[in-house]
Design an enzyme around this catalytic site. Structure first.
Site, short mmCIF file in Angstrom:
data_model
loop_
_atom_site.label_atom_id
_atom_site.label_comp_id
_atom_site.label_asym_id
_atom_site.label_seq_id
_atom_site.Cartn_x
_atom_site.Cartn_y
_atom_site.Cartn_z
N HIS A 356 0.79 -1.24 0.00
CA HIS A 356 0.00 0.00 0.00
C HIS A 356 0.82 1.28 0.00
CE1 HIS A 356 -3.97 -1.86 0.86
NE2 HIS A 356 -3.22 -2.78 1.43
N LYS A 544 -7.98 14.22 4.78
CA LYS A 544 -7.15 13.02 4.75
C LYS A 544 -6.09 13.18 5.82
CE LYS A 544 -6.27 14.04 0.32
NZ LYS A 544 -6.63 12.78 -0.31
N ARG A 545 -5.27 12.13 6.04
CA ARG A 545 -4.18 12.28 6.99
C ARG A 545 -3.31 13.47 6.60
NH1 ARG A 545 -3.13 8.09 10.74
NH2 ARG A 545 -1.42 9.43 11.36
N LYS A 550 1.16 14.68 0.95
CA LYS A 550 -0.23 14.99 0.53
C LYS A 550 -0.40 16.49 0.28
CE LYS A 550 -2.10 10.98 3.05
NZ LYS A 550 -2.81 10.09 2.11
N THR A 652 -8.38 6.81 -1.86
CA THR A 652 -9.73 6.26 -2.00
C THR A 652 -10.77 7.34 -1.76
OG1 THR A 652 -9.39 5.41 0.24
CG2 THR A 652 -9.35 3.80 -1.55
N LYS A 656 -14.62 8.43 -3.49
CA LYS A 656 -15.85 8.77 -2.74
C LYS A 656 -16.38 10.11 -3.20
CE LYS A 656 -13.85 6.21 1.05
NZ LYS A 656 -12.88 6.31 2.14
#
Ligand code: 26W
Length: 811
Positions: A356, A544-545, A550, A652, A656
């Protein structure tokens, strides 16, 4: 499941309430009402659960076990009701008793036994396995404390322990009669009997592993699978542990505490590996109890151990459960007495592995001494696996000592879990096309050369039942009214919606639904954060985290830039925007925590500046978790998927958001690429460096953040704003962020991508002005989201990896 009508439901509910609480319904609290409802639903599910298990035992179908250190389930009541098919009946029946189903559903504590993407994926997979009639079960740890609760105090993250079991958990069933013993430490005595060596574990510390089972309800198909989570307990006095006799009371207490600590708390890191002994203990604890119970069950129902791989598939979610490989070997060799070759063949055929992440700092490598002392027999087996594997390497790569040393399972004083996972399983998959290509061509290229047939891609997915049907009932209704409800069982049929997007009435409906969802979100924002936001502004969301790759910082910098522009030119013509953030930082990750503080300080400044706060607002929503995501995502216009290309394995939430009709602003990273391929360039806004460019810079250098800074006055200004006291009276407060970008040459290309990011946002602004075009784009996103249902993903795992039959009962 037997159909139930409103009248019967009411009767059962009132009785259940009375039986549980010994008072009348009207005297009860909402919490008591929730508990009664949960308990009633569980009873209802239990019958089907039993039936499903009986059927599995009778047919002997291949069972899949998904081993994961994390299952981020969120709340279960609403989804269980939905999947059973009685949510509407239940809502109406309760309404007649003056009870709001939604209020009761909101009382449920999130089951937050995961950090983020990997844990939520495991939860979506359980839902899809059950809904596709696949006998697929979860195996993990019942952490007493889940992922910490995040509080924001003075703009800073403060962690509070998540005591999620405080009010009990109606879904779980403790099965003490199915407990297993897991052995730690001690020594191995080797004896020879009739020419075969036997390995006897002595002086070990025994731990009792008690399973707690949670039903996983399939969608209207009479299937209930099992999520089995293990809890660590001290072995009771009745148990004969002569090899571990401790008379001393204090020692006994110490033993109890040390044992219970194993399933005490979830590690809150999702991208950084630390060689903590307790984490290794957790891993062996659940893997050993899981495998022991699988084999026990298999044999009890007459299974022939030599055919285990035909009847059982074990999937390991990242490397965290890799000890499944030597543990299965241990049982097959030491307890079943099989020869090595048979044991190895069965193990390799049974186990499959998903990677992952490519972040090297996340790779698990255990120090040999720690490993050996904690798991002496398992270490011997890993040594033997490594010895045989290195022999294979020597014959494949004669003379290439360096290569062999790099590929070995044991080396540099460590046990390398990814290497063990690749060697000991028959399938290795990545989670999006680009990610799998990077694994094959770069991160794991030597292994790909050695085992080309093991490598494959399985692009992630999300369960549309939770992320569309349950979280966005209004959109679901519009879809059902327009294209029928076939898409519920066959999400790919969402495509049918596309042909309706020339209908102005449908576009208006889409706009209306989005606005209603935004109004609801605005209300939550006000209740939780005390910030008033305008539902007519663009809701621009990054949840998100919090992590450097990111790039929440890039999002911050563009808000800072926009703020400057608005101050310079109050008449600047922009569509009003509300910037919404949420996410947790690992407690020890200073830069990420500092980023949260920056977001909150920008929010403070912007929201309180009357010169701009009609046009922009910034919100950081506290304590991001599954249930909050379910509120945010349906009310989002713009989905920020802006990781440095190559770093986000898949993502992911991107799926969504598109399923709920948001427009994505994205780099060509992870599954964003596949989303772009589905919707086409006109229905997504892409920016930034591509994978080749990023990889090239990492390899050959040639990027200078300082040069970019010197050549772009916007960047110069906002970076200076980070350290000139504008956002914090302590000028050094955001110095780490500043230095990461400038002094340490911006590892994640924030400045490099900045100009392209601003252009992308300008494009969003102009697109939003064309209301119909905008709604059409949102509609195209919804129409093409079906392929990202985890039903598609699970079907690919089932047929391509696990060898299970996929039966569409409702075709
Ligand atoms: C050892 C600490 C640790 C713990 C968890 C390291 C790494 C992890 C996970 C592998 C991190 C994770 O959740 N990865 C995410 O997995 C998602 C599901 O496949 C992907 O969509 C995300 O891109 C990936 O970051």
């Amino acid at each position: 499941m037997t159909a139930i009508d409103k009248k019967l439901f009411k009767k059962l509910y009132v009785n259940k309430f009375l039986e549980m609480h010994g008072i009348e319904l009207k005297e009860g609290s909402n919490q008591q009402k929730y508990e009664a409802l949960g308990s009633l639903v569980r009873d209802y599910v239990t019958r089907t659960w039993l039936k499903t298990n009986k059927k599995y035992n009778k047919t002997g179908e291949k069972q899949v076990y998904y081993f994961s250190m994390e299952f981020l389930l969120g709340r279960l009541l609403g989804d269980s009701l939905l999947n059973i098919g009685i949510r509407d009946v239940c809502r109406e029946a309760l309404a007649e008793l003056n009870i709001s189903l939604e209020e009761l559903e909101n009382l449920e504590q999130d089951q937050g036994l995961g950090n983020g993407g990997l844990g939520r994926l495991a939860a979506c997979f359980l839902d899809s396995m059950a809904s596709l009639n696949i006998p697929g079960h979860g195996c993990g740890i019942r952490y007493k404390y889940g992922f910490f609760e995040q509080k924001v105090i003075d703009g800073k993250q403060v962690e509070v322990s998540d005591n999620w079991l405080r009010q009990g958990n109606v879904w779980e069933k403790r099965n003490a009669n199915k407990a297993e013993i897991v052995k730690f430490g001690g020594n191995i005595k080797v004896e020879e009997n009739n020419g075969r060596l036997s390995f006897i574990h002595v002086n070990y510390e025994p731990v009792l592993a008690v399973p707690y089972d949670t039903p996983v309800v399939g969608y209207e198909n009479d299937v209930v699978n099992t999520l089995r989570l293990w809890s660590a307990e001290a072995v009771s006095n009745e148990f004969d542990f002569s090899s571990f006799s401790r008379g001393d009371f204090l020692q006994a207490i110490e033993y109890k505490n040390s044992v219970e600590s194993i399933s005490q708390v979830l590690y809150p890191e999702d991208s950084f590996y630390e060689g903590k002994m307790l984490r290794l203990k957790q891993q062996y604890f659940f893997v050993s109890s899981g495998i022991q119970s699988i084999i026990r069950h298999f044999k009890k129902h007459g299974g022939n151990i030599l055919e285990l791989d035909e009847k059982v598939a074990i999937h390991i979610n990242d490397t965290h459960p890799t000890l499944a490989i030597p543990e299965l070997m241990r049982i097959l060799l030491d307890e079943e007495g099989l020869p090595w070759e048979d044991a190895w063949r069965i193990t390799e055929n049974t186990i499959s592995y998903t990677n992952h992440t490519i972040l090297s700092e996340a790779l698990e490598k255990w120090p040999i001494d720690m490993f050996k002392n904690l798991l002496p027999r398992i270490f011997m087996l890993v040594e033997e696996i490594n010895r045989r594997y290195c022999e294979e390497l020597w014959s494949k790569f004669p003379g290439q000592q360096n290569k062999i040393a790099n590929m070995a399972i044991i080396g540099d004083g460590q046990v390398k879990m990814a290497h063990l996972a690749i060697v000991g399983s028959h399938s290795v998959n990545g989670v999006a096309k680009l990610h799998t290509e990077i694994l094959k061509k770069k991160e794991m290229s030597d292994f790909y050369y050695l085992y080309p047939n093991k490598f494959n891609n399985k692009t992630n997915g999300i369960t549309h039942r939770r992320w569309l049907l349950k979280s966005n009932p209004k959109l679901t209704k519009l879809l059902c009214d327009t294209i029928g409800d076939g898409f519920i069982k066959h999400p790919i049929d969402l495509q049918k919606f596309e042909s309706h997007l020339d209908d102005k009435g449908i576009l208006d409906e889409l706009a209306k639904i989005k606005l209603q969802n935004k109004q609801k979100l605005a209300k939550t924002i006000f209740e939780n954060e005390k910030i008033i936001v305008d539902p007519n502004s663009i809701f621009d969301v990054q949840v998100k985290r919090i992590h450097a790759y990111k790039r929440q910082t890039m999002n911050c910098l563009r808000i800072m830039d926009l703020y400057n522009k608005l101050i310079d030119n109050p008449n600047l013509d922009i569509s009003p925007r509300t910037f919404i953030f949420a996410g947790k930082a690992a407690p020890g990750y200073y830069l990420a925590k500092n980023t949260i503080e920056l977001i909150n300080n920008i929010a403070n400044k912007v929201n309180n500046d009357p010169r701009v706060n009609e046009k922009i607002k910034v919100v950081f929503m506290e304590n991001y978790r599954v249930s909050l995501a379910e509120e945010i995502i349906p009310g989002t216009d713009v989905s920020e998927q802006i990781s440095t290309t190559t770093k986000e394995a898949s993502g992911t939430s991107n799926m969504k958001f598109m399923m709920n009709g948001a427009l994505t602003v994205a780099t060509l990273d992870g599954a964003n690429i596949e989303i772009r391929d589905e919707v086409g360039n006109d229905n997504i806004v892409i920016f930034g460096l591509n994978a080749d460019e990023v990889l090239n810079y990492y390899k050959n250098g040639g990027y200078s953040a300082l040069e970019t800074y010197n050549n772009d006055p916007r960047i110069k200004n906002i970076l200076n704003d980070l350290i000139n006291g504008k956002y914090h009276s302590d000028r050094d407060r955001f110095k780490t962020i500043y230095e990461n970008l400038l002094t340490y040459n911006d590892e994640f290309f924030v400045l490099k991508d900045f100009d392209s990011y601003l252009k992308a946002q300008d494009k969003v602004d102009s697109l939003y002005r064309e209301k119909d075009t905008w709604q059409r784009m949102c509609g195209v996103n919804i129409s093409h989201s079906g392929i990202f249902s985890s039903d598609r993903t699970i079907e690919q795992y089932a047929t391509g990896i696990w060898g299970s039959e996929v039966i569409y009962k409702n075709l």
